[in-house]
Every structure is written in C-alpha cells, then in structure tokens.
Write a protein that holds these residues in place. Structure first.
Motif, PDB file in Angstrom:
ATOM      1  N   TYR A  62      93.180  78.933  27.779  1.00 48.51           N
ATOM      2  CA  TYR A  62      92.486  80.201  27.594  1.00 48.51           C
ATOM      3  C   TYR A  62      91.363  80.411  28.602  1.00 48.51           C
ATOM      4  CZ  TYR A  62      95.036  80.492  23.237  1.00 48.51           C
ATOM      5  OH  TYR A  62      96.030  80.556  22.297  1.00 48.51           O
ATOM      6  N   GLY A  63      91.229  79.493  29.536  1.00 46.69           N
ATOM      7  CA  GLY A  63      90.189  79.625  30.547  1.00 46.69           C
ATOM      8  C   GLY A  63      89.374  78.345  30.677  1.00 46.69           C
ATOM      9  N   ASP A  64      88.376  78.414  31.522  1.00 46.24           N
ATOM     10  CA  ASP A  64      87.540  77.252  31.824  1.00 46.24           C
ATOM     11  C   ASP A  64      86.268  77.246  30.988  1.00 46.24           C
ATOM     12  OD1 ASP A  64      89.378  76.588  33.744  1.00 46.24           O
ATOM     13  OD2 ASP A  64      88.189  77.363  35.417  1.00 46.24           O
ATOM     14  N   ILE A  65      85.787  76.030  30.709  1.00 48.70           N
ATOM     15  CA  ILE A  65      84.499  75.829  30.054  1.00 48.70           C
ATOM     16  C   ILE A  65      83.608  75.093  31.044  1.00 48.70           C
ATOM     17  CG2 ILE A  65      83.269  74.762  28.131  1.00 48.70           C
ATOM     18  CD1 ILE A  65      85.993  74.766  26.624  1.00 48.70           C
ATOM     19  N   PRO A  66      82.590  75.759  31.574  1.00 46.66           N
ATOM     20  CA  PRO A  66      81.674  75.067  32.492  1.00 46.66           C
ATOM     21  C   PRO A  66      80.860  74.025  31.717  1.00 46.66           C
ATOM     22  CG  PRO A  66      81.253  77.449  32.460  1.00 46.66           C
ATOM     23  CD  PRO A  66      82.256  77.159  31.403  1.00 46.66           C
ATOM     24  N   LEU A  67      80.664  72.866  32.327  1.00 46.39           N
ATOM     25  CA  LEU A  67      79.939  71.785  31.674  1.00 46.39           C
ATOM     26  C   LEU A  67      78.510  71.694  32.183  1.00 46.39           C
ATOM     27  CD1 LEU A  67      82.681  69.002  31.881  1.00 46.39           C
ATOM     28  CD2 LEU A  67      82.177  70.525  29.948  1.00 46.39           C
ATOM     29  N   ASP A  68      77.565  71.640  31.249  1.00 48.75           N
ATOM     30  CA  ASP A  68      76.189  71.347  31.632  1.00 48.75           C
ATOM     31  C   ASP A  68      75.988  69.831  31.498  1.00 48.75           C
ATOM     32  OD1 ASP A  68      75.784  70.791  28.890  1.00 48.75           O
ATOM     33  OD2 ASP A  68      74.797  72.706  28.509  1.00 48.75           O
ATOM     34  N   ASP A  69      74.795  69.350  31.767  1.00 51.14           N
ATOM     35  CA  ASP A  69      74.545  67.906  31.745  1.00 51.14           C
ATOM     36  C   ASP A  69      74.828  67.279  30.378  1.00 51.14           C
ATOM     37  OD1 ASP A  69      73.819  67.933  34.411  1.00 51.14           O
ATOM     38  OD2 ASP A  69      71.664  67.986  34.000  1.00 51.14           O
ATOM     39  N   GLU A  70      74.444  67.956  29.311  1.00 54.34           N
ATOM     40  CA  GLU A  70      74.656  67.424  27.966  1.00 54.34           C
ATOM     41  C   GLU A  70      76.150  67.311  27.647  1.00 54.34           C
ATOM     42  OE1 GLU A  70      73.287  68.336  23.366  1.00 54.34           O
ATOM     43  OE2 GLU A  70      73.318  69.991  24.802  1.00 54.34           O
ATOM     44  N   MET A  71      76.904  68.351  27.978  1.00 55.49           N
ATOM     45  CA  MET A  71      78.345  68.329  27.716  1.00 55.49           C
ATOM     46  C   MET A  71      79.047  67.312  28.602  1.00 55.49           C
ATOM     47  SD  MET A  71      79.385  72.288  26.924  1.00 55.49           S
ATOM     48  CE  MET A  71      78.636  73.028  28.353  1.00 55.49           C
ATOM     49  N   ARG A  72      78.614  67.172  29.842  1.00 54.88           N
ATOM     50  CA  ARG A  72      79.213  66.209  30.765  1.00 54.88           C
ATOM     51  C   ARG A  72      79.005  64.784  30.244  1.00 54.88           C
ATOM     52  NH1 ARG A  72      78.480  68.939  34.912  1.00 54.88           N
ATOM     53  NH2 ARG A  72      76.272  68.592  35.152  1.00 54.88           N
ATOM     54  N   ALA A  73      77.810  64.509  29.730  1.00 54.01           N
ATOM     55  CA  ALA A  73      77.515  63.179  29.184  1.00 54.01           C
ATOM     56  C   ALA A  73      78.366  62.901  27.943  1.00 54.01           C
ATOM     57  CB  ALA A  73      76.035  63.057  28.852  1.00 54.01           C
ATOM     58  N   ALA A  74      78.532  63.891  27.084  1.00 56.96           N
ATOM     59  CA  ALA A  74      79.340  63.718  25.881  1.00 56.96           C
ATOM     60  C   ALA A  74      80.807  63.506  26.234  1.00 56.96           C
ATOM     61  CB  ALA A  74      79.184  64.929  24.962  1.00 56.96           C
ATOM     62  N   LEU A  75      81.306  64.271  27.183  1.00 54.48           N
ATOM     63  CA  LEU A  75      82.688  64.134  27.631  1.00 54.48           C
ATOM     64  C   LEU A  75      82.912  62.750  28.241  1.00 54.48           C
ATOM     65  CD1 LEU A  75      85.414  65.633  28.073  1.00 54.48           C
ATOM     66  CD2 LEU A  75      84.544  66.230  30.333  1.00 54.48           C
ATOM     67  N   ASP A  76      81.980  62.329  29.081  1.00 50.62           N
ATOM     68  CA  ASP A  76      82.075  61.012  29.712  1.00 50.62           C
ATOM     69  C   ASP A  76      82.114  59.914  28.656  1.00 50.62           C
ATOM     70  OD1 ASP A  76      80.853  58.427  30.829  1.00 50.62           O
ATOM     71  OD2 ASP A  76      81.204  59.559  32.663  1.00 50.62           O
ATOM     72  N   ALA A  77      81.207  59.978  27.693  1.00 47.07           N
ATOM     73  CA  ALA A  77      81.135  58.940  26.659  1.00 47.07           C
ATOM     74  C   ALA A  77      82.429  58.865  25.849  1.00 47.07           C
ATOM     75  CB  ALA A  77      79.946  59.194  25.740  1.00 47.07           C
ATOM     76  N   ALA A  78      82.981  60.006  25.504  1.00 45.56           N
ATOM     77  CA  ALA A  78      84.206  60.032  24.700  1.00 45.56           C
ATOM     78  C   ALA A  78      85.409  59.566  25.501  1.00 45.56           C
ATOM     79  CB  ALA A  78      84.438  61.440  24.156  1.00 45.56           C
ATOM     80  N   LEU A  79      85.583  60.105  26.677  1.00 49.22           N
ATOM     81  CA  LEU A  79      86.776  59.797  27.458  1.00 49.22           C
ATOM     82  C   LEU A  79      86.738  58.418  28.087  1.00 49.22           C
ATOM     83  CD1 LEU A  79      87.602  63.188  29.190  1.00 49.22           C
ATOM     84  CD2 LEU A  79      88.671  62.148  27.202  1.00 49.22           C
ATOM     85  N   ARG A  80      85.582  57.955  28.506  1.00 48.76           N
ATOM     86  CA  ARG A  80      85.482  56.631  29.136  1.00 48.76           C
ATOM     87  C   ARG A  80      85.988  55.550  28.180  1.00 48.76           C
ATOM     88  NH1 ARG A  80      83.009  55.043  33.656  1.00 48.76           N
ATOM     89  NH2 ARG A  80      82.057  57.101  33.829  1.00 48.76           N
ATOM     90  N   THR A  81      85.608  55.648  26.909  1.00 48.83           N
ATOM     91  CA  THR A  81      86.044  54.678  25.902  1.00 48.83           C
ATOM     92  C   THR A  81      87.567  54.670  25.781  1.00 48.83           C
ATOM     93  OG1 THR A  81      83.995  55.002  24.672  1.00 48.83           O
ATOM     94  CG2 THR A  81      85.848  54.042  23.467  1.00 48.83           C
ATOM     95  N   ILE A  82      88.170  55.835  25.708  1.00 43.90           N
ATOM     96  CA  ILE A  82      89.627  55.945  25.562  1.00 43.90           C
ATOM     97  C   ILE A  82      90.328  55.468  26.831  1.00 43.90           C
ATOM     98  CG2 ILE A  82      91.540  57.573  25.289  1.00 43.90           C
ATOM     99  CD1 ILE A  82      89.523  59.274  23.577  1.00 43.90           C
ATOM    100  N   LEU A  83      89.838  55.901  27.982  1.00 40.53           N
ATOM    101  CA  LEU A  83      90.472  55.517  29.249  1.00 40.53           C
ATOM    102  C   LEU A  83      90.412  54.008  29.470  1.00 40.53           C
ATOM    103  CD1 LEU A  83      89.123  58.416  31.482  1.00 40.53           C
ATOM    104  CD2 LEU A  83      91.499  58.085  30.766  1.00 40.53           C
ATOM    105  N   LYS A  84      89.281  53.385  29.159  1.00 44.18           N
ATOM    106  CA  LYS A  84      89.156  51.935  29.307  1.00 44.18           C
ATOM    107  C   LYS A  84      90.099  51.196  28.368  1.00 44.18           C
ATOM    108  CE  LYS A  84      84.495  51.330  31.082  1.00 44.18           C
ATOM    109  NZ  LYS A  84      83.162  50.762  30.805  1.00 44.18           N
ATOM    110  N   ARG A  85      90.208  51.675  27.128  1.00 42.87           N
ATOM    111  CA  ARG A  85      91.112  51.042  26.176  1.00 42.87           C
ATOM    112  C   ARG A  85      92.557  51.124  26.666  1.00 42.87           C
ATOM    113  NH1 ARG A  85      90.364  54.004  21.580  1.00 42.87           N
ATOM    114  NH2 ARG A  85      92.203  55.245  22.029  1.00 42.87           N
TER     115      ARG A  85
END
Length: 62
Positions: free
Chosen positions: A25-48
C-alpha cells in the motif's frame, strides 16, 4: 531459500541502512525510533535463522 550470505548481508549492511518499509500500500518512512525498533526485532530473527543454517551445514560429529 535464505543463504548465509543473504542473512549476513542483511544483518551487517541492510538493517543499519534501512530508511523505509515498503508495503503493498506504499512506503513507511522510518525515523530513528522506528529504525531502532525494526533493527532490534529483525536482528534477533535474522541471527537465529543464520545460526540455524550454520548448524545444519556442519558435518556430523563435528
């Protein structure tokens, strides 16, 4: 299928450089807070997933 290279690249390069989440449905621009949350969530899954691939390709008895 995810490869060790693709997962390692995502962890080391793509997460840190993420600026947008793209959806059907389109793009969601990420600010610093959202980027940190995305990193924390995805890094855990990607490493596993990366570790699981590495474990599965280890020779038996190693």
């Amino acid at each position: 299928m995810e490869t060790t290279f693709a997962l390692s690249y995502a962890i080391s390069k793509q997460l840190a450089a993420a600026t947008t989440v793209t959806t059907g449905y389109g793009d969601i621009p990420l600010d610093d807070e959202m980027r940190a949350a995305l990193d924390a969530a995805l890094r855990t899954i990607l490493k596993r997933r990366l570790n699981q691939i590495i474990v599965n390709i280890q020779p038996q008895g190693a």
